[in-house]
Design a protein around this motif. Structure first.
Motif, PDB file in Angstrom:
ATOM      1  N   SER A   1      39.617  27.204  38.845  1.00 14.15           N
ATOM      2  CA  SER A   1      39.264  27.056  37.439  1.00 14.15           C
ATOM      3  C   SER A   1      38.381  28.202  37.000  1.00 14.15           C
ATOM      4  O   SER A   1      37.751  28.881  37.822  1.00 14.15           O
ATOM      5  N   LEU A   2      38.357  28.396  35.693  1.00 15.67           N
ATOM      6  CA  LEU A   2      37.585  29.475  35.092  1.00 15.67           C
ATOM      7  C   LEU A   2      36.798  28.896  33.928  1.00 15.67           C
ATOM      8  O   LEU A   2      37.381  28.320  33.012  1.00 15.67           O
ATOM      9  N   SER A   3      35.466  29.025  33.997  1.00 12.87           N
ATOM     10  CA  SER A   3      34.649  28.493  32.916  1.00 12.87           C
ATOM     11  C   SER A   3      34.732  29.406  31.699  1.00 12.87           C
ATOM     12  O   SER A   3      35.207  30.547  31.780  1.00 12.87           O
ATOM     13  N   SER A   4      34.235  28.920  30.582  1.00 10.14           N
ATOM     14  CA  SER A   4      34.245  29.737  29.371  1.00 10.14           C
ATOM     15  C   SER A   4      33.394  30.986  29.549  1.00 10.14           C
ATOM     16  O   SER A   4      33.629  32.003  28.891  1.00 10.14           O
ATOM     17  N   GLY A   5      32.433  30.932  30.461  1.00 13.00           N
ATOM     18  CA  GLY A   5      31.601  32.094  30.733  1.00 13.00           C
ATOM     19  C   GLY A   5      32.211  33.052  31.730  1.00 13.00           C
ATOM     20  O   GLY A   5      31.624  34.099  32.031  1.00 13.00           O
ATOM     21  N   GLY A   6      33.381  32.675  32.248  1.00 11.80           N
ATOM     22  CA  GLY A   6      34.087  33.571  33.160  1.00 11.80           C
ATOM     23  C   GLY A   6      33.815  33.324  34.630  1.00 11.80           C
ATOM     24  O   GLY A   6      34.237  34.123  35.479  1.00 11.80           O
ATOM     25  N   THR A   7      33.131  32.235  34.950  1.00 11.18           N
ATOM     26  CA  THR A   7      32.828  31.945  36.356  1.00 11.18           C
ATOM     27  C   THR A   7      34.001  31.226  37.008  1.00 11.18           C
ATOM     28  O   THR A   7      34.413  30.173  36.538  1.00 11.18           O
TER      29      THR A   7
ATOM     30  N   SER B   1      37.254  29.169  22.213  1.00 17.51           N
ATOM     31  CA  SER B   1      36.267  28.217  22.699  1.00 17.51           C
ATOM     32  C   SER B   1      36.970  27.175  23.557  1.00 17.51           C
ATOM     33  O   SER B   1      37.924  26.541  23.117  1.00 17.51           O
ATOM     34  N   PHE B   2      36.508  27.042  24.793  1.00 16.33           N
ATOM     35  CA  PHE B   2      37.081  26.047  25.679  1.00 16.33           C
ATOM     36  C   PHE B   2      36.059  25.727  26.757  1.00 16.33           C
ATOM     37  O   PHE B   2      35.070  26.438  26.940  1.00 16.33           O
TER      38      PHE B   2
ATOM     39  N   GLY C   1      39.458  33.082  48.770  1.00 11.87           N
ATOM     40  CA  GLY C   1      39.696  34.319  49.509  1.00 11.87           C
ATOM     41  C   GLY C   1      41.145  34.775  49.483  1.00 11.87           C
ATOM     42  O   GLY C   1      41.447  35.904  49.871  1.00 11.87           O
ATOM     43  N   ARG C   2      42.047  33.889  49.044  1.00 10.98           N
ATOM     44  CA  ARG C   2      43.474  34.247  48.982  1.00 10.98           C
ATOM     45  C   ARG C   2      43.990  34.277  47.546  1.00 10.98           C
ATOM     46  O   ARG C   2      44.902  35.040  47.242  1.00 10.98           O
ATOM     47  N   PHE C   3      43.442  33.424  46.690  1.00 11.79           N
ATOM     48  CA  PHE C   3      43.889  33.327  45.303  1.00 11.79           C
ATOM     49  C   PHE C   3      42.801  33.856  44.370  1.00 11.79           C
ATOM     50  O   PHE C   3      41.602  33.713  44.653  1.00 11.79           O
ATOM     51  N   THR C   4      43.228  34.408  43.248  1.00 14.39           N
ATOM     52  CA  THR C   4      42.292  34.886  42.227  1.00 14.39           C
ATOM     53  C   THR C   4      42.760  34.420  40.862  1.00 14.39           C
ATOM     54  O   THR C   4      43.901  34.691  40.470  1.00 14.39           O
ATOM     55  N   ILE C   5      41.869  33.736  40.151  1.00  3.89           N
ATOM     56  CA  ILE C   5      42.163  33.290  38.787  1.00  3.89           C
ATOM     57  C   ILE C   5      41.532  34.283  37.824  1.00  3.89           C
ATOM     58  O   ILE C   5      40.424  34.786  38.056  1.00  3.89           O
ATOM     59  N   SER C   6      42.239  34.567  36.737  1.00  2.30           N
ATOM     60  CA  SER C   6      41.699  35.531  35.776  1.00  2.30           C
ATOM     61  C   SER C   6      42.335  35.318  34.416  1.00  2.30           C
ATOM     62  O   SER C   6      43.345  34.643  34.279  1.00  2.30           O
ATOM     63  N   ARG C   7      41.712  35.900  33.429  1.00  4.79           N
ATOM     64  CA  ARG C   7      42.278  35.926  32.077  1.00  4.79           C
ATOM     65  C   ARG C   7      41.736  37.164  31.397  1.00  4.79           C
ATOM     66  O   ARG C   7      40.695  37.707  31.796  1.00  4.79           O
ATOM     67  N   THR C   8      42.417  37.601  30.385  1.00  4.29           N
ATOM     68  CA  THR C   8      41.936  38.699  29.570  1.00  4.29           C
ATOM     69  C   THR C   8      41.210  38.088  28.391  1.00  4.29           C
ATOM     70  O   THR C   8      41.792  37.313  27.647  1.00  4.29           O
TER      71      THR C   8
END
Length: 120
Positions: free
Chosen positions: A50-56, A30-31, A65-72
């Motif tokens: 940034s990445l919301s808790s919902g994955g947005t 939870s974050f 367009g150049r960078f991509t944020i992600s998590r598993t």
């Protein structure tokens, strides 16, 4: 105390790519948001993505367009894939996790940063 540790920084030529990783000492189920910031000497720290808790994901205009944020999902690692790097992307990159714990207290954790240097 939660620890965040960034890695993956280094020296790369303009147009090249790097993948930053941020490993947390525990999994965040939870974050509010996980994010990457960057800072150059003499300037304020600025939000990169940034990445919301919902994955947005949300990106600063200068990296969209150049960078991509992600998590598993369910893991304790946040990533920042950086492509088409420019000299102006040179900075120390920090990961951040913020939210509210089950006890209701707010948390806001930072890593120690990893240096990214892009040569022209």
């Amino acid at each position: 105390q939660v620890q965040l540790e960034e890695s993956g920084g280094g020296l790369v030529q303009a147009g090249g790519s790097l993948r930053l990783s941020c490993v947390a000492s525990r999994v965040f189920f939870s974050f509010k948001a996980m994010a990457w910031y960057r800072q150059v000497p003499g300037k304020q720290r600025e939000l990169v993505a940034s990445l919301s808790s919902g994955g947005t994901p949300t990106y600063a205009d200068y990296v969209r367009g150049r960078f991509t944020i992600s998590r598993t999902v369910g893991s304790n690692t946040l990533y920042l894939q950086m492509s088409s790097l420019r000299p102006e992307d040179t900075a120390v990159y920090y990961c951040n996790v913020m939210g509210t714990s089950v006890t209701g207290s707010a948390f806001d954790y930072w890593g120690q940063g990893t240096q990214v240097t892009v040569s022209s």
